[in-house]
Design a protein around this motif. Structure first.
Motif, PDB file in Angstrom:
ATOM      1  N   MET B  48       0.823  -1.201   0.000  1.00 22.79           N
ATOM      2  CA  MET B  48       0.000   0.000   0.000  1.00 22.79           C
ATOM      3  C   MET B  48       0.862   1.258   0.000  1.00 22.79           C
ATOM      4  N   ALA B  49       1.934   1.248   0.797  1.00 20.62           N
ATOM      5  CA  ALA B  49       2.820   2.407   0.842  1.00 20.62           C
ATOM      6  C   ALA B  49       3.472   2.642  -0.515  1.00 20.62           C
ATOM      7  N   ARG B  50       3.850   1.549  -1.164  1.00 16.61           N
ATOM      8  CA  ARG B  50       4.513   1.707  -2.447  1.00 16.61           C
ATOM      9  C   ARG B  50       3.525   2.032  -3.558  1.00 16.61           C
ATOM     10  N   LEU B  51       2.240   1.888  -3.269  1.00 18.25           N
ATOM     11  CA  LEU B  51       1.215   2.377  -4.189  1.00 18.25           C
ATOM     12  C   LEU B  51       0.994   3.867  -3.963  1.00 18.25           C
ATOM     13  N   ILE B  52       0.982   4.268  -2.687  1.00 21.94           N
ATOM     14  CA  ILE B  52       0.701   5.669  -2.361  1.00 21.94           C
ATOM     15  C   ILE B  52       1.812   6.587  -2.870  1.00 21.94           C
ATOM     16  N   ALA B  53       3.074   6.167  -2.668  1.00 23.11           N
ATOM     17  CA  ALA B  53       4.197   7.041  -3.008  1.00 23.11           C
ATOM     18  C   ALA B  53       4.160   7.496  -4.477  1.00 23.11           C
ATOM     19  N   PRO B  54       4.037   6.588  -5.439  1.00 19.73           N
ATOM     20  CA  PRO B  54       3.975   7.074  -6.826  1.00 19.73           C
ATOM     21  C   PRO B  54       2.672   7.807  -7.152  1.00 19.73           C
ATOM     22  N   LEU B  55       1.596   7.486  -6.452  1.00 15.42           N
ATOM     23  CA  LEU B  55       0.338   8.209  -6.697  1.00 15.42           C
ATOM     24  C   LEU B  55       0.495   9.679  -6.316  1.00 15.42           C
ATOM     25  N   VAL B  56       1.194   9.915  -5.217  1.00 14.62           N
ATOM     26  CA  VAL B  56       1.444  11.287  -4.780  1.00 14.62           C
ATOM     27  C   VAL B  56       2.210  12.031  -5.860  1.00 14.62           C
ATOM     28  N   GLU B  57       3.145  11.327  -6.456  1.00 12.01           N
ATOM     29  CA  GLU B  57       3.961  11.969  -7.489  1.00 12.01           C
ATOM     30  C   GLU B  57       3.154  12.176  -8.769  1.00 12.01           C
ATOM     31  N   LYS B  58       2.396  11.136  -9.135  1.00 10.28           N
ATOM     32  CA  LYS B  58       1.635  11.188 -10.388  1.00 10.28           C
ATOM     33  C   LYS B  58       0.608  12.320 -10.364  1.00 10.28           C
ATOM     34  N   HIS B  59      -0.079  12.459  -9.251  1.00  3.13           N
ATOM     35  CA  HIS B  59      -1.130  13.476  -9.173  1.00  3.13           C
ATOM     36  C   HIS B  59      -0.601  14.793  -8.615  1.00  3.13           C
ATOM     37  N   LYS B  60       0.730  14.892  -8.499  1.00  2.00           N
ATOM     38  CA  LYS B  60       1.386  16.120  -8.034  1.00  2.00           C
ATOM     39  C   LYS B  60       0.771  16.625  -6.722  1.00  2.00           C
ATOM     40  N   LEU B  61       0.708  15.746  -5.752  1.00  2.00           N
ATOM     41  CA  LEU B  61       0.085  16.097  -4.480  1.00  2.00           C
ATOM     42  C   LEU B  61       1.095  16.661  -3.488  1.00  2.00           C
ATOM     43  N   SER B  62       2.369  16.525  -3.805  1.00  2.00           N
ATOM     44  CA  SER B  62       3.395  17.060  -2.913  1.00  2.00           C
ATOM     45  C   SER B  62       4.562  17.539  -3.766  1.00  2.00           C
ATOM     46  N   PRO B  63       5.136  18.696  -3.416  1.00  2.00           N
ATOM     47  CA  PRO B  63       6.263  19.197  -4.220  1.00  2.00           C
ATOM     48  C   PRO B  63       7.515  18.336  -4.073  1.00  2.00           C
ATOM     49  N   ARG B  64       7.630  17.630  -2.940  1.00  2.00           N
ATOM     50  CA  ARG B  64       8.786  16.756  -2.736  1.00  2.00           C
ATOM     51  C   ARG B  64       8.298  15.312  -2.616  1.00  2.00           C
ATOM     52  N   PRO B  65       9.112  14.368  -3.068  1.00  2.00           N
ATOM     53  CA  PRO B  65       8.639  12.975  -3.116  1.00  2.00           C
ATOM     54  C   PRO B  65       8.557  12.307  -1.739  1.00  2.00           C
ATOM     55  N   LEU B  66       7.818  11.203  -1.680  1.00  2.00           N
ATOM     56  CA  LEU B  66       7.811  10.341  -0.491  1.00  2.00           C
ATOM     57  C   LEU B  66       8.894   9.282  -0.683  1.00  2.00           C
ATOM     58  N   VAL B  67       9.758   9.116   0.315  1.00  2.00           N
ATOM     59  CA  VAL B  67      10.817   8.105   0.260  1.00  2.00           C
ATOM     60  C   VAL B  67      10.429   6.970   1.196  1.00  2.00           C
ATOM     61  N   VAL B  68      10.180   5.802   0.611  1.00  2.00           N
ATOM     62  CA  VAL B  68       9.660   4.678   1.386  1.00  2.00           C
ATOM     63  C   VAL B  68      10.803   3.951   2.102  1.00  2.00           C
ATOM     64  N   ILE B  69      10.657   3.735   3.396  1.00  2.00           N
ATOM     65  CA  ILE B  69      11.697   3.067   4.200  1.00  2.00           C
ATOM     66  C   ILE B  69      11.053   1.976   5.057  1.00  2.00           C
ATOM     67  N   ASN B  70      11.575   0.761   4.962  1.00  2.00           N
ATOM     68  CA  ASN B  70      11.063  -0.336   5.790  1.00  2.00           C
ATOM     69  C   ASN B  70      11.829  -0.400   7.103  1.00  2.00           C
ATOM     70  N   LYS B  71      11.088  -0.472   8.206  1.00  2.00           N
ATOM     71  CA  LYS B  71      11.718  -0.710   9.515  1.00  2.00           C
ATOM     72  C   LYS B  71      10.912  -1.790  10.234  1.00  2.00           C
ATOM     73  N   PRO B  72      11.147  -3.045   9.866  1.00  2.00           N
ATOM     74  CA  PRO B  72      10.278  -4.113  10.355  1.00  2.00           C
ATOM     75  C   PRO B  72      10.690  -4.707  11.699  1.00  2.00           C
ATOM     76  N   GLY B  73      11.836  -4.347  12.235  1.00  2.00           N
ATOM     77  CA  GLY B  73      12.377  -5.027  13.419  1.00  2.00           C
ATOM     78  C   GLY B  73      11.404  -5.076  14.586  1.00  2.00           C
TER      79      GLY B  73
END
Lengths: 153, 330, 509
Positions: B48-73
């Motif tokens: 879901m996060a990796r779906l949201i990140a490009p959607l934000v970019e595609k629809h120009k919802l944020s001037p700066r990108p979302l950088v996805v980081i996994n912290k599963p520990g």
């Protein structure tokens, strides 16, 4: 060699006892659903403890003639290890890109005695390319410092 | 003539100035936004996060990108504590699942959802009770009642597969056991996909899974959904028919839905909260996101603001209650 | 043979100019990702997943799978040149690849590695094309007891190889398993060996440990001999490649055996790494010149690389047919399927044949493009060793630091890397073998989970490993291999034959 062997065995023994204690704390019994959380740490720690005691005994029997490192040879090792540790320390403050630039520049100049022009080209160019690749294209976040913050990253 | 042209220019100029000033008032990210996933790559939250990140970019919802980081520990504890430590930061957000409640309750890590700033709830994930259609012992369970009767007859022989320990799957299993007086052997696996495959391979007898994790095998006729743990039947065209609720199928009303929501760090600035809420609403409304929800049988459930906080509080006490009954509290 | 016409259809999709271009870009990016340790296939695919958003799904999956192939190829490069495994499954490649590079035969080692990779992948592709549904049935038979049996077999095959002091080998194994146990216990959900530290909850990453133990540790060992790298006088022309191929022909048995092992192991999550180790062990056992292993033989490069790539190909099978990932990278690709609006699982073959067969065909084209690209660059890769020491060393350290950080975005991991470097250096000097430690670290987590899941299923009865025929056979083979050295010793004693002079094969660089 002998002393290094003994020291290593002692460090391993200490670590092993810590693990055994943790396994003890977690419970190392064998329930109806198989072993408990601590079963494997406990067993592994015990195994490592036995191994380190055996190698301790073996090491004591070693002749102490051979040295672990010839004194003169520790210098080149330190010349690699210490600057690397210094760079990692610097990353905490200045971020990865700046630290690696400084580290590479110093190393190339100090150890390699390369020309300043080459040193500056590489030590600025490589972090710059890395920055573009990770932060800009791949969108992978690396540790950053004041310079990157100033640049808006 | 000349004067009026100047007038026009200055009016337009003023309007432009006013407009840009209006934009400048609203806060926007000034650097890339860290988007934390307290789970591993490839799981439901990750996707879901990796779906949201490009959607934000595609629809120009944020001037700066979302950088996805996994912290599963530590079942997500690493990610939660990381965001908790970013007090007042406006450039970090985190996607959560039920481990928002279960991980601190079970492991005792010093964290509570109240530490974070709730931004929005995007969806709720359903849970379904599945069985295999072809069992080695040739028994067939067409309805949940048949299966429950068989489990009741021979306690601690039927194996229930689920993801992790002291998390949603086990909570539902315990609810089932307590409500109906059953006893399963609960076998924890690492991921939902693995759980379903172990069901198909008959290594376990039943599972509680999100619909998306099992739908492929359902369509192929390998597994059968017996009940959905929700108030309403799951109408899900792709699978061929709807799935009865737990109340209908086994006579006991067991409901459990898993949160897919977004949070910010503690004390996130008000203007940043507004920005992310607006951004997430636009993501939620995008046709791509709605299609994703539909395909994966996720319940569209946008919620934000005070209602979201209220819902979180209620959900937490439900978890506490269920986990206490199940003996899963630390 | 419906498969032939389907494959033909797939090729029509995969060979369009756009998809070929996409494949080339994917291979190229994948190779870079594979070269950078820490930024493995899974991370790389995850990072580049958003780019595929605007592509048609078939092109997108071709792109991602080519990144995956590229990463598989790329992993061998740093293993051979610097003893730094770019990916977990290239650890075994360092055992002989790096000694070869030190002898000035980097070009030969790289050629062997890439060729082996190609052969392994091609083998896997053919099997997937024609037997996918059948193989999927077999894959389903593997539950927790069977998993554990496989891991046991890998371990005993490798450790039974011997060499070095038994006590120190055992100590290394215990250390590896202990490190693997740090973090959350999946079965009970309890935190273990974390001592209240948040940073330890993550556990120890295999990649961080390997970069440190092998890569950084090796730098320390190298500089002790003087501030330079060996092997810079290597011949790196294309002629070396041709002579290498001629030699490789003699290892056809190793190719076949390794491809079989790799494919068989690759079905299951995390299969590529054990496959590479197991294949290396068997290559050594069956080799006519086992004493050359560990000192730099092409056979020792061929075995793990063939297996790793065959496993990498096989990992796509459960993804396509069952909708479950056979590897972490495949898990991310599956996420991609969901994003593109496709439902992974058994119905994909029927519902979207053009997608599935396009993907399968692209596994052929991707690997052909891949092997051509990397072979073309062999002289360039080998020439990296000619870069002056004082330039290359800081560069390697920086790349290692980036890699260690990228694994889980934690600066502490970079410190761990340095500490592991020192440990690697000390252990190497004191004859504690590193390879068993690393294997225990990578298998530990999986093995413990599998054994405990099995025991939960059997309510604590260890006999479960002999209940199903598959796990019974594998477990028995594993136990046999484990006790083989002791048995053969006893047999010789019985027959009063003196044991052959111990060759002390140094399989643990």
């Amino acid at each position: 060699m002998k002393h290094a062997d003994i020291l290593t065995a002692l460090v391993l023994l200490a670590g092993a006892l810590l693990v055994v204690w943790e396994g003890w704390r977690l419970g190392f019994g064998w329930g109806t659903d198989g072993p408990q959380s601590g079963f494997f740490p406990f067993a592994l720690g015990l195994g490592l403890a036995v191994c380190s005691i055996v190698s301790l005994v073996q090491a004591r029997a070693l002749p102490s003639a051979r040295r672990f490192v010839e004194p003169g040879k520790l210098v080149p090792v330190a010349k690699v290890a210490l600057p690397a540790a210094g760079m990692v320390l610097l990353i905490h403050v200045a971020g990865l890109y700046v630290s690696s630039a400084i580290y590479m520049a110093l190393y190339m100049r100090w150890i390699g005695r390369h020309r300043w022009s080459l040193v500056i080209l590489l030590s600025v160019g490589i972090p710059l390319v890395t920055f573009l690749v990770f932060e800009k294209w791949f969108l992978v976040s690396m540790p950053k410092g004041p310079l990157e913050t100033w640049l808006g990253y | 003539m000349k004067g009026s042209r100047w007038m026009l220019v200055s009016v337009v100029g003023l309007a432009w100035l006013a407009g840009s000033a209006g934009v400048a008032v609203a806060w926007e990210p000034t650097k890339p936004v860290e988007f934390i996933i307290p789970a591993g790559t490839g799981g439901g939250a990750d996707v879901m996060a990796r779906l949201i990140a490009p959607l934000v970019e595609k629809h120009k919802l944020s001037p700066r990108p979302l950088v996805v980081i996994n912290k599963p520990g530590g079942a997500g504890a690493e990610g939660f504590l990381y965001v908790k430590g970013k007090k007042g930061d406006a450039h970090t957000i985190i996607i959560t699942l039920s481990n928002l409640f279960t991980t601190p309750l079970h492991t005792g890590v010093p964290f509570n959802w109240k530490d974070l700033t709730p931004l929005g709830r995007l969806a709720l994930d359903e849970f379904i009770l599945w069985v295999n259609t072809e069992r080695p012992d040739k028994k067939e369970f067409k309805t949940a009642r048949e299966y429950i009767a068989a489990v009741k007859e021979k306690p601690t022989t039927f194996k229930m597969g689920g993801t992790g320990t002291a998390q949603e799957d086990q909570i539902i299993t315990i609810q089932l056991e307590q409500a109906l007086g059953l006893k399963f052997i609960y076998v924890p696996f690492k991921g939902g996909g693995e759980v379903c495959v172990n069901l198909v391979g008959n290594h376990v007898d039943s599972t509680v899974n999100n619909p998306a994790e099992c739908v492929g095998h359902w369509k192929a006729g390998k597994v059968r959904p017996l009940a959905v743990f929700d108030a309403a039947r799951l109408m899900w065209g792709t699978g061929g028919g709807d799935i009865p609720t737990a109340k209908e199928a086994i006579g006991t009303d067991i409901q459990y839905l898993m949160l897919r929501g977004i949070f910010g760090p503690p004390d996130m600035p008000k203007e940043a909260v507004d920005f992310y809420q607006g951004m997430l609403k636009k993501v939620y409304d995008s046709p791509e996101f709605q299609k994703y929800l539909l395909d994966n049988a996720l319940k569209p459930s946008w919620l934000t603001g005070a209602e979201y906080v209220k819902w979180l509080g209620e959900t937490e006490s439900v978890h506490k209650d269920l986990m206490q009954k199940g003996g899963l509290l630390k | 043979m419906g498969e032939f016409s389907n494959l033909l259809m797939g090729f029509q999709i995969a060979i369009t100019p756009f998809n070929l271009f996409i494949a080339l870009v994917g291979i190229f990016l994948g190779t870079i990702i594979g070269v950078l340790p820490g930024l493995g296939g899974a991370n790389g695919v995850a990072i580049l997943l958003p780019i595929t958003f605007t592509m048609p799904p078939t092109s997108a999956i071709i792109f991602l799978s080519c990144i995956y192939w590229g990463a598989l190829f790329g992993g061998a490069i740093t293993s051979i040149l610097f003893n730094i495994p770019g990916e977990p499954w290239s650890v075994a490649t360092t055992f002989d690849g790096y000694p070869l590079a030190k002898r000035g035969m980097a070009a030969q080692a790289l050629t062997a590695a890439f060729t082996a990779s190609f052969v392994g992948a091609a083998f896997a592709n053919v099997l997937i094309t024609f037997f996918a549904p059948l193989l999927a049935e077999v894959a389903l038979k593997f539950g927790p007891p069977e998993f554990f049996a496989i891991q046991l077999l890998t371990f005993s095959a490798f450790v039974g190889l011997g060499g070095g002091s038994p006590v120190k080998t055992l100590a290394s194994i215990f250390i590896g398993f202990i490190l693997a146990a740090v973090g959350l216990d999946i079965v009970t959900g309890k935190l273990r060996l974390t001592f209240g530290s948040v940073e330890l909850m993550r556990g120890f990453s295999f990649i961080v440990a390997v970069i440190g133990l092998f890569g950084i540790g090796e730098i320390f060992l190298t500089v002790e001999e003087g501030l330079r790298f060996r092997g810079e006088k290597a011949r790196i022309g294309f002629r070396e490649m041709v002579t290498t191929w001629r030699e490789l022909g003699g290892y056809w048995r190793t190719f076949i055996r390794s491809a079989l092992i790799g494919f068989w192991m690759g079905f299951k999550p995390g299969g590529a790494t054990p496959a590479s180790f197991m294949s290396y062990s068997f290559a050594k056992r069956f080799s006519r010149t086992p004493e050359k292993f560990g000192k730099g033989t092409l056979e020792g490069v061929v075995a793990p690389e063939t297996a790793a790539h065959a496993a990498g190909g096989a990992a796509m099978l459960p993804m396509i047919t069952l909708g479950i990932p056979g590897s972490p990278t495949a898990a991310v690709m599956l996420g991609g399927l969901l994003i593109w609006g496709l439902q992974p699982g058994p119905m994909l073959f029927k519902e979207k044949p053009e997608f599935v067969w396009g993907l399968i065909a692209s596994m052929y084209t991707g690997n052909v493009i891949g092997v051509l690209v990397v072979l073309l660059f062999v002289p360039l890769f080998a020439a990296i060793l000619r870069i002056p020491f004082a330039v290359l060393t800081p560069l390697i350290v920086v790349i290692c630091a980036i890699g260690a950080y990228a694994v889980s975005n934690a600066l502490l991991d970079v410190w761990y890397m340095l500490i592991f470097g020192v440990i690697g250096y000390v252990f190497k000097k004191l004859d504690y073998p590193l390879a068993p430690l690393v294997l225990a670290l990578v298998l530990g987590d999986m093995a413990e989970t599998a054994i405990r899941q099995s025991l939960i299923m059997s309510r604590g009865n260890p006999a479960i490993f002999f209940w199903s025929p598959i796990s019974a056979v594998i477990t028995a083979a594993a136990l046999l291999l484990f006790f083989l050295p002791a048995l053969s010793l006893g047999w010789r004693r019985l027959k009063n034959v003196p044991a052959p002079a111990a060759s002390h094969p140094d399989h643990t660089p």
